[in-house]
Enzyme design. Sequence first.
Site, PDB file in Angstrom:
ATOM      1  N   LYS A 170       0.774  -1.103  -0.125  1.00 37.79           N
ATOM      2  CA  LYS A 170      -0.261   0.065   0.034  1.00 37.79           C
ATOM      3  C   LYS A 170       0.945   1.309   0.166  1.00 37.79           C
ATOM      4  O   LYS A 170       1.552   1.642   1.035  1.00 37.79           O
ATOM      5  CB  LYS A 170      -0.969  -0.127   1.166  1.00 37.79           C
ATOM      6  CG  LYS A 170      -2.404   0.752   1.100  1.00 37.79           C
ATOM      7  CD  LYS A 170      -2.207   2.301   0.842  1.00 37.79           C
ATOM      8  CE  LYS A 170      -1.464   3.206   1.772  1.00 37.79           C
ATOM      9  NZ  LYS A 170      -1.551   4.444   1.516  1.00 37.79           N
ATOM     10  N   GLY A 201      -4.324   3.442  -2.298  1.00 35.13           N
ATOM     11  CA  GLY A 201      -5.431   3.921  -1.609  1.00 35.13           C
ATOM     12  C   GLY A 201      -4.828   4.823  -0.411  1.00 35.13           C
ATOM     13  O   GLY A 201      -3.903   4.969  -0.110  1.00 35.13           O
ATOM     14  N   GLY A 203      -4.384   6.091   3.535  1.00 31.29           N
ATOM     15  CA  GLY A 203      -3.870   5.341   4.658  1.00 31.29           C
ATOM     16  C   GLY A 203      -5.009   4.864   5.721  1.00 31.29           C
ATOM     17  O   GLY A 203      -4.838   3.786   6.354  1.00 31.29           O
ATOM     18  N   GLY A 207      -4.781   1.369   3.886  1.00 30.88           N
ATOM     19  CA  GLY A 207      -3.390   1.051   5.021  1.00 30.88           C
ATOM     20  C   GLY A 207      -3.723   0.252   6.185  1.00 30.88           C
ATOM     21  O   GLY A 207      -3.328  -0.549   6.441  1.00 30.88           O
ATOM     22  N   GLU A 245       9.944   2.018  10.427  1.00 31.04           N
ATOM     23  CA  GLU A 245      10.999   2.908   9.962  1.00 31.04           C
ATOM     24  C   GLU A 245      10.353   4.349  10.219  1.00 31.04           C
ATOM     25  O   GLU A 245       9.371   4.360   9.528  1.00 31.04           O
ATOM     26  CB  GLU A 245      11.228   2.651   8.644  1.00 31.04           C
ATOM     27  CG  GLU A 245      11.944   1.375   8.579  1.00 31.04           C
ATOM     28  CD  GLU A 245      13.500   1.073   8.806  1.00 31.04           C
ATOM     29  OE1 GLU A 245      14.055   2.409   9.437  1.00 31.04           O
ATOM     30  OE2 GLU A 245      14.141   0.183   9.142  1.00 31.04           O
ATOM     31  N   CYS A 279      14.087  11.251   6.041  1.00 30.57           N
ATOM     32  CA  CYS A 279      13.860  10.873   7.668  1.00 30.57           C
ATOM     33  C   CYS A 279      15.252  11.060   8.428  1.00 30.57           C
ATOM     34  O   CYS A 279      15.471  11.561   9.475  1.00 30.57           O
ATOM     35  CB  CYS A 279      13.240   9.734   7.836  1.00 30.57           C
ATOM     36  SG  CYS A 279      13.926   8.438   6.802  1.00 30.57           S
ATOM     37  N   GLU A 369      10.224  16.704  14.177  1.00 32.56           N
ATOM     38  CA  GLU A 369      10.492  16.597  12.925  1.00 32.56           C
ATOM     39  C   GLU A 369       9.988  17.802  11.918  1.00 32.56           C
ATOM     40  O   GLU A 369       8.716  17.602  11.812  1.00 32.56           O
ATOM     41  CB  GLU A 369      10.431  15.129  12.334  1.00 32.56           C
ATOM     42  CG  GLU A 369      10.946  14.821  11.081  1.00 32.56           C
ATOM     43  CD  GLU A 369      10.552  13.529  10.633  1.00 32.56           C
ATOM     44  OE1 GLU A 369       9.615  13.072  10.919  1.00 32.56           O
ATOM     45  OE2 GLU A 369      11.516  12.777  10.275  1.00 32.56           O
TER      46      GLU A 369
HETATM   47  P1  NAD Z   1       2.585   8.890   7.072  1.00 32.97           P
HETATM   48  O1  NAD Z   1       2.955   8.122   8.245  1.00 32.97           O
HETATM   49  O2  NAD Z   1       1.415   9.804   7.144  1.00 32.97           O
HETATM   50  O3  NAD Z   1       2.167   7.720   5.808  1.00 32.97           O
HETATM   51  C1  NAD Z   1       2.962   6.771   5.625  1.00 32.97           C
HETATM   52  C2  NAD Z   1       2.150   5.614   4.900  1.00 32.97           C
HETATM   53  O4  NAD Z   1       1.378   5.219   5.827  1.00 32.97           O
HETATM   54  C3  NAD Z   1       1.171   6.014   3.821  1.00 32.97           C
HETATM   55  O5  NAD Z   1       1.290   5.070   2.921  1.00 32.97           O
HETATM   56  C4  NAD Z   1      -0.038   6.454   4.463  1.00 32.97           C
HETATM   57  O6  NAD Z   1      -0.875   6.277   3.581  1.00 32.97           O
HETATM   58  C5  NAD Z   1       0.016   5.198   5.267  1.00 32.97           C
HETATM   59  N1  NAD Z   1      -1.074   5.513   6.459  1.00 32.97           N
HETATM   60  C6  NAD Z   1      -1.429   6.721   7.176  1.00 32.97           C
HETATM   61  N2  NAD Z   1      -2.271   6.403   8.091  1.00 32.97           N
HETATM   62  C7  NAD Z   1      -2.477   5.075   8.335  1.00 32.97           C
HETATM   63  C8  NAD Z   1      -3.069   4.426   9.035  1.00 32.97           C
HETATM   64  N3  NAD Z   1      -3.978   4.707   9.984  1.00 32.97           N
HETATM   65  N4  NAD Z   1      -2.964   3.063   8.978  1.00 32.97           N
HETATM   66  C9  NAD Z   1      -2.240   2.520   8.041  1.00 32.97           C
HETATM   67  N5  NAD Z   1      -1.227   3.145   7.345  1.00 32.97           N
HETATM   68  C10 NAD Z   1      -1.450   4.440   7.272  1.00 32.97           C
HETATM   69  O7  NAD Z   1       3.948   9.494   6.661  1.00 32.97           O
HETATM   70  P2  NAD Z   1       4.157  10.392   5.540  1.00 32.97           P
HETATM   71  O8  NAD Z   1       3.793  11.769   5.652  1.00 32.97           O
HETATM   72  O9  NAD Z   1       3.723   9.681   4.227  1.00 32.97           O
HETATM   73  O10 NAD Z   1       5.661  10.373   5.566  1.00 32.97           O
HETATM   74  C11 NAD Z   1       6.461  11.510   6.258  1.00 32.97           C
HETATM   75  C12 NAD Z   1       6.839  10.564   7.728  1.00 32.97           C
HETATM   76  O11 NAD Z   1       7.582   9.413   7.431  1.00 32.97           O
HETATM   77  C13 NAD Z   1       8.089  11.324   8.273  1.00 32.97           C
HETATM   78  O12 NAD Z   1       7.892  11.310   9.768  1.00 32.97           O
HETATM   79  C14 NAD Z   1       9.323  10.816   8.037  1.00 32.97           C
HETATM   80  O13 NAD Z   1      10.097  10.867   8.928  1.00 32.97           O
HETATM   81  C15 NAD Z   1       8.728   9.526   7.947  1.00 32.97           C
HETATM   82  N6  NAD Z   1       9.727   8.448   7.146  1.00 32.97           N
HETATM   83  C16 NAD Z   1      10.713   7.589   7.864  1.00 32.97           C
HETATM   84  C17 NAD Z   1      11.562   7.000   7.095  1.00 32.97           C
HETATM   85  C18 NAD Z   1      12.532   5.936   7.820  1.00 32.97           C
HETATM   86  O14 NAD Z   1      13.188   4.988   7.135  1.00 32.97           O
HETATM   87  N7  NAD Z   1      12.735   6.103   9.128  1.00 32.97           N
HETATM   88  C19 NAD Z   1      11.651   7.079   5.757  1.00 32.97           C
HETATM   89  C20 NAD Z   1      10.712   8.001   5.287  1.00 32.97           C
HETATM   90  C21 NAD Z   1      10.053   8.839   5.761  1.00 32.97           C
END
Ligand code: NAD
Length: 462
Positions: A170, A201, A203, A207, A245, A279, A369
């Site tokens: 996803k 789709g 999250g 998700g 992550e 990140c 962050e």
């Molecule tokens: P996010 O957590 O909003 O979304 C990440 C993914 O999770 C997306 O596919 C989203 O659709 C899904 N998602 C959102 N809500 C969900 C739920 N309730 N249940 C299941 N899935 C859900 O994050 P973002 O805005 O896409 O990315 C930015 C963040 O990601 C930053 O905080 C960044 O640090 C972190 N990040 C971490 C790493 C790492 O390797 N540690 C790498 C990249 C990004």
Amino acid sequence: MKAHDGMYIGGEWRAAAGTDTIAVVNPADEQVIAHVPAGIAEDVDAAVFAAHEAFPAWAATPPAERAARIAALRDVLVARKDEIAETVTAELGAPLQFSQMVHAGVPILVAGSYAELAASYAFEEKVGNSTVYAEPVGVVGAITPWNYPLHQIVAKVAPALAAGCTVVLKPAEDTPLTAQLFAEAVHEAGLPAGVFNLVTGLGTVAGQALAAHPGVDLVSFTGSTAVGKQIGATAGAAVKRVALELGGKSANVILPSADLAKAVGVGIANVMGNSGQTCSAWTRMLVHTSQYDEAVALAAEAAAKYGDRIGPLVNAKQHTRVRGYIEKGVAEGARLVAGGPEAPREQGYFVSPTVFADVTPEMTIAQEEIFGPVVSIIRYEDEDDALRIANGTVYGLAGAVWAADEAEAVAFARRMDTGQVDINGGRFNPLAPFGGYKQSGVGRELGAHGLSEYLQTKSLQF
Ligand code: NAD
């Protein structure tokens, strides 16, 4: 940009169960470039079913054959790398050259590394009177963010396939076209039907359905700490394996003996690349009080040079959020020496490369962050003070240490509460484990450590 209007399930593009779609926006000009289907629980069910059906045969496929399929996948990524770079640029906004080098280039390296590891990994070992088998965990639910759209996918899917797992992906709402391109590449590489499945789709809908699905044996999530906590709780309640992550607030520690100009220059470039949406970016620059003013001047100059070479942020929400953090930095008393909260262009979600001086460790911009092109320069008095500041956040994903003497830098790095540290600008290594201490996550990606996340052990005693 060609978009599929279905889901890739069981080796074919199938009609989505619902009728809702997600608009994909180019953040550089705010134009809608495509629509993809917004998956619902029924799509996730179908994908998990397909992955479940495909699992026994894929798990029983000899590692050398799995390696050959992953090598074929790598070759397709190589053949289509221009298209990948153009797609990432269109939906993420990264400058094309950066997309070519990093967004298309790194996944090729990572896929290649897993083609080799699948063939060479010891899936069986003798321990005294036992034989220990490393067996695939089962069906993987992979949930990825938008910031490195293809890398985040490949860093999960390649080791999962190498281990003998099957996958339902996803991807992030903002970058589904890259994920569809990846599904095409999987198909072209000849992976058996159902080994990899894609459901685009939201999250909170697709998700969440995937993370909570009883047919998923392991959830691998990359994204925000807030969502990671929810996913960890859901997986914990079901006694399901989980890899997280999450976010970071990494420190770039410049010790007094370091080459200051180089450390500052590389530090600024590290944050500005991908518009600060990394990140592991070193968003806190720690400088000894004796060199502070010089470092600030160098950083301001380096950030100003970036000017309009920087891409936009991914979407309007991030644009508002990042500029809000910059305003907060000013309100809390930090001194702007480059950039600022004003949008530099009328169109597109651009933020100027921004540098703050006189940042204290407890300020919001030094703790949270931001995920934008913003660097905070923090003063330290001595090494213990630097270590306290470096370790003084809830995160522990990455970092950097600079010193004239490598041993001095290593000694400092060993005291940092963080998953990886670059010494004097050390290069990216696709075989080195990547992941967080503290609230930056659970588990590791990349290399053999990343592969072992998708394996469980069985011991036979003789
Ligand atoms: P996010 O957590 O909003 O979304 C990440 C993914 O999770 C997306 O596919 C989203 O659709 C899904 N998602 C959102 N809500 C969900 C739920 N309730 N249940 C299941 N899935 C859900 O994050 P973002 O805005 O896409 O990315 C930015 C963040 O990601 C930053 O905080 C960044 O640090 C972190 N990040 C971490 C790493 C790492 O390797 N540690 C790498 C990249 C990004």
